[in-house]
Design a protein around this motif. Structure first.
Motif, PDB file in Angstrom:
ATOM      1  N   GLU A 198       0.770  -1.305  -0.015  1.00  0.00           N
ATOM      2  CA  GLU A 198      -0.059  -0.044   0.002  1.00  0.00           C
ATOM      3  C   GLU A 198       0.892   1.195   0.082  1.00  0.00           C
ATOM      4  O   GLU A 198       0.627   2.297  -0.871  1.00  0.00           O
ATOM      5  CB  GLU A 198      -1.089   0.087   1.328  1.00  0.00           C
ATOM      6  N   ARG A 199       1.973   1.193   1.028  1.00  0.00           N
ATOM      7  CA  ARG A 199       2.856   2.420   0.994  1.00  0.00           C
ATOM      8  C   ARG A 199       3.586   2.793  -0.389  1.00  0.00           C
ATOM      9  O   ARG A 199       3.674   3.914  -0.726  1.00  0.00           O
ATOM     10  CB  ARG A 199       3.637   2.334   2.246  1.00  0.00           C
ATOM     11  N   PHE A 200       4.132   1.626  -0.842  1.00  0.00           N
ATOM     12  CA  PHE A 200       4.753   1.763  -1.957  1.00  0.00           C
ATOM     13  C   PHE A 200       3.778   2.374  -3.236  1.00  0.00           C
ATOM     14  O   PHE A 200       3.991   3.223  -3.934  1.00  0.00           O
ATOM     15  CB  PHE A 200       5.258   0.296  -2.615  1.00  0.00           C
ATOM     16  N   ASP A 201       2.687   1.730  -3.336  1.00  0.00           N
ATOM     17  CA  ASP A 201       1.759   2.279  -4.363  1.00  0.00           C
ATOM     18  C   ASP A 201       1.157   3.740  -4.234  1.00  0.00           C
ATOM     19  O   ASP A 201       0.879   4.405  -5.029  1.00  0.00           O
ATOM     20  CB  ASP A 201       0.384   1.534  -4.786  1.00  0.00           C
ATOM     21  N   GLU A 202       1.021   4.163  -3.078  1.00  0.00           N
ATOM     22  CA  GLU A 202       0.871   5.623  -2.934  1.00  0.00           C
ATOM     23  C   GLU A 202       1.777   6.571  -2.879  1.00  0.00           C
ATOM     24  O   GLU A 202       1.734   7.660  -3.176  1.00  0.00           O
ATOM     25  CB  GLU A 202      -0.078   5.582  -1.282  1.00  0.00           C
ATOM     26  N   VAL A 203       3.145   6.139  -2.379  1.00  0.00           N
ATOM     27  CA  VAL A 203       4.128   7.135  -2.481  1.00  0.00           C
ATOM     28  C   VAL A 203       4.875   7.231  -3.872  1.00  0.00           C
ATOM     29  O   VAL A 203       5.330   8.197  -4.346  1.00  0.00           O
ATOM     30  CB  VAL A 203       5.132   6.792  -1.258  1.00  0.00           C
ATOM     31  N   LEU A 204       5.193   6.012  -4.639  1.00  0.00           N
ATOM     32  CA  LEU A 204       5.576   6.047  -5.879  1.00  0.00           C
ATOM     33  C   LEU A 204       5.089   7.148  -6.569  1.00  0.00           C
ATOM     34  O   LEU A 204       5.965   8.055  -7.383  1.00  0.00           O
ATOM     35  CB  LEU A 204       5.669   4.686  -6.336  1.00  0.00           C
ATOM     36  N   PRO A 205       3.898   7.368  -6.943  1.00  0.00           N
ATOM     37  CA  PRO A 205       3.446   8.549  -7.785  1.00  0.00           C
ATOM     38  C   PRO A 205       3.998   9.880  -7.359  1.00  0.00           C
ATOM     39  O   PRO A 205       4.043  10.725  -8.455  1.00  0.00           O
ATOM     40  CB  PRO A 205       1.888   8.411  -7.744  1.00  0.00           C
ATOM     41  N   LEU A 206       4.294  10.161  -6.177  1.00  0.00           N
ATOM     42  CA  LEU A 206       4.540  11.346  -5.830  1.00  0.00           C
ATOM     43  C   LEU A 206       5.951  11.554  -6.182  1.00  0.00           C
ATOM     44  O   LEU A 206       6.560  12.510  -6.522  1.00  0.00           O
ATOM     45  CB  LEU A 206       4.595  11.527  -4.017  1.00  0.00           C
ATOM     46  N   VAL A 207       6.912  10.446  -6.032  1.00  0.00           N
ATOM     47  CA  VAL A 207       8.344  10.599  -6.311  1.00  0.00           C
ATOM     48  C   VAL A 207       8.425  10.915  -7.778  1.00  0.00           C
ATOM     49  O   VAL A 207       9.156  11.768  -8.125  1.00  0.00           O
ATOM     50  CB  VAL A 207       8.866   9.315  -6.196  1.00  0.00           C
TER      51      VAL A 207
END
Ligand code: THG
Length: 270
Positions: free
Chosen positions: A104-113
């Motif tokens: 969940e965290r990966f999928d939510e934070v990656l788009p911000l990166v």
């Protein structure tokens, strides 16, 4: 060494009221002092204000940018808080601190990166937790580097953090951290290796002694970034010496300059 100044953190008893009361002068002073002490990034953490973390982090970004030009490290597991900070960032490429291999965290934070073209600290943990061996932490690091690279993130923008567990809670945790650092740096020379240094000494006496010693050991094992207190003059003294010994300081120029400027604690020039 890429120094990420840790002082503007809501978990610190001495700093929390400044964030709570929107004390601009106090926060700006901490930012300026860390910049003057040699920080490369200023870490910003408003995590203790769970309800309005986005608003607090946004305020920290704006407040710090008024007085220092250094890039910022947005220290939060909360994508909403990170994005609130990113939206007002004007100080160059920030670091998102942090992403993990939890789905969940990966999928939510990656788009911000990707959308904001940031660097990112990637923690060696996944949905099963934090592994107990260096080899298993490296396996997570490899997956994170692969997935971030596939999304277009350059190796230079990835900071692997092995996640430091207190040495007092398991005698293997020093070797787990140092082994992870060494293997990741060997396999991926362009990826940065970082950590929250002082985690190593939670719960034991003479913490600074352990932090200083760990800094030297980690530097010798490939760590090239550290979240630390640059206002700790003795810690910085060890950092200058360790960097010279590792060949990161041509002709000891930075060490010599630090000496001449009286920055090596206990060794004042005549
Ligand atoms: N990894 C990543 N991010 C992190 C951590 C990590 N962010 C939070 C934390 N761990 C690192 N930040 C801090 C901030 C402050 C302190 C410790 C870790 C702290 N400071 C004391 C002070 O300033 O008063 C003492 C410092 C000193 O010894 O001089 O306790 O692991 N990615």
């Amino acid at each position: 060494m890429i120094i990420i100044g840790e002082k503007i953190n809501s978990t610190l008893k001495s700093v929390r009221p400044s964030i709570e009361n929107y004390d601009t002068a106090a926060i700006q002073k901490l930012a300026k002092r860390q910049a003057a002490a040699g920080a490369s990034y200023i870490d910003l953490n408003a995590g203790m204000f769970y309800e309005d973390e986005p608003e607090r982090l946004e305020w920290l970004v704006k407040t710090v940018q008024e007085v220092v030009d250094l890039p910022l490290s947005l220290d939060s597991p909360n994508p909403k808080a990170i994005e609130a900070g990113l939206k007002v960032n004007t100080n160059g490429k920030p670091i998102i601190n942090s992403i993990t291999d939890e789905k969940e965290r990966f999928d939510e934070v990656l788009p911000l990166v990707v959308e904001y073209n940031t660097a990112v600290i990637a923690l060696c943990m996944d949905d099963t937790g934090m592994p107990e061996t260096a080899e298993d932490r490296v396996a997570i690091a490899r997956r994170l580097i692969k997935k971030l690279s596939e999304a277009g993130v350059a190796h230079e923008d990835i900071y692997i953090d092995p996640l430091i567990r207190p040495i007092g809670t398991g005698s293997h945790y020093g070797k787990v951290a140092l082994g992870t650092m060494r293997i990741v740096k060997e396999e991926y020379p362009d990826v940065h290796v970082t950590c929250g240094l002082s985690n190593i000494s939670f719960g034991i006496p003479a913490r600074k002694l352990m932090n200083q010693t760990f800094l030297v050991a980690a530097t010798a094992n490939g760590m090239d970034g550290a979240i630390l207190n640059p206002l700790d003059k003795k810690l910085m003294t060890f950092l200058y010496a360790a960097e010279a010994l590792m060949g990161h300081d041509d002709f000891c120029m930075e060490y010599l300059t630090a000496f001449r400027e009286g920055k090596l604690e206990g060794y004042l020039p005549k």
